[in-house]
Write an enzyme that holds these catalytic residues in place. Structure first.
Site, short mmCIF file in Angstrom:
data_model
loop_
_atom_site.label_atom_id
_atom_site.label_comp_id
_atom_site.label_asym_id
_atom_site.label_seq_id
_atom_site.Cartn_x
_atom_site.Cartn_y
_atom_site.Cartn_z
N PRO A 7 -26.20 6.00 56.45
CA PRO A 7 -26.43 6.34 57.89
C PRO A 7 -26.69 7.63 57.85
CG PRO A 7 -24.69 5.05 57.75
CD PRO A 7 -24.69 5.43 56.24
N GLU A 8 -27.96 7.99 58.63
CA GLU A 8 -28.17 9.46 58.83
C GLU A 8 -28.05 9.73 60.37
OE1 GLU A 8 -28.58 11.76 56.88
OE2 GLU A 8 -28.79 10.68 54.94
#
Length: 277
Positions: free
Chosen positions: A2-3
């Site tokens: 996840p960014e």
């Protein structure tokens, strides 16, 4: 992994349910994640009230306070982690490692690959950024500090390709692989171009492209490429809107040329040789 958009979507999803809540306690099942979950949480958390839910880079910060105790839970989702609300009586599954117990429900942290973190930083909210995991993080790309002039000056001595440079979290946080490719496509800049060989005028285009790409991704719920899901179990759909990412061999949506895939710093890069130069 996840960014920034995925973590921001997660933050927005859990904040309404957490803000102002009194913490009943915590449950630690598997303490050995990327760093060990501190046992002191079991004594610190009961009776705390949640006063803020924030994001710094790819970390979630849950600020807690009670008489004699002030601090922040620091949570990173790692490669495969997720946070979800579950009923108090729902049995834990194999990869459910930590529970934040609230009066009517539980915020449960699951992480099959165990690369995430659940840590505690004592002190007022601003002290959370002094934690060793956060102290070296770069500029937030959606903040007022992230300007074309700042980025041009920050990259002035960097001769490596622009795409891996944008992914350096010590420079700018949260621009992951998909978002770097998409931002450069929107700005018409080749991912192969040396960072310090890009004119200031082109940074005037790139910075808004990065901001727009990340904002669009947040609006789309992020990108669910592998394990990422929302706190309610839903999936992000930004990858469906991608102009170049994962479209190798397909026609460019802008010029009709063929999208190319290469490897940079061990990651796949997608771009249009006709549009990006």
């Amino acid at each position: 992994m996840p960014e920034l958009p995925e973590v921001e979507v997660c933050r927005r999803g859990i904040e309404p349910e957490l803000l102002g809540q009194a913490v009943v306690g915590g449950v630690i099942r598997v303490p050995k994640l990327r760093q060990e979950i501190p046992r002191e949480l079991l004594e610190l958390l009961p009776g705390c009230r949640i006063v803020a839910v924030r994001r710094r880079a790819k970390y979630l910060l849950i600020d807690c306070r009670k008489d004699g105790v002030e601090g922040s839970l620091i949570i990173h989702l790692g490669m495969s982690g997720n946070l979800r609300f579950v009923p108090p009586d729902l049995p834990a599954e194999k990869h459910d490692h930590f529970d934040l117990v609230l009066p009517t429900q539980i915020l449960r942290f699951a992480d099959p690959r165990r690369f995430g973190v659940v840590l505690w930083q004592p002190g007022p909210p601003e002290s959370a950024e002094l934690h060793t995991l956060l102290a070296t993080q770069g500029v937030e790309p959606l903040s007022d500090l992230f300007t074309p002039d700042w980025l041009f000056d920050a990259i002035a001595r960097r001769g490596g390709p622009i795409k891996p440079t944008l992914m350096d979290s010590h420079l700018v946080v949260g621009i992951g692989n998909i978002y770097a490719s998409e931002s450069l496509f929107r700005a018409g800049i080749s991912p192969l171009r040396a960072a310090n060989r890009i004119s200031r005028a082109r940074y005037e285009v790139l910075v808004p492209a990065i901001r727009a790409t990340l904002s669009d991704a947040i609006a789309a719920g992020g990108s669910s490429i592998r394990d990422y899901v929302h706190s309610d179990g839903g999936a992000g759909c930004f990858q469906i809107q991608a102009g170049v990412y994962d479209r190798a061999g397909l026609p460019c949506l802008r010029c009709g040329g063929v999208i190319k895939q290469i490897r940079q710093a061990g990651r796949s890069t997608y771009y249009c040789p006709g549009c990006q130069h």
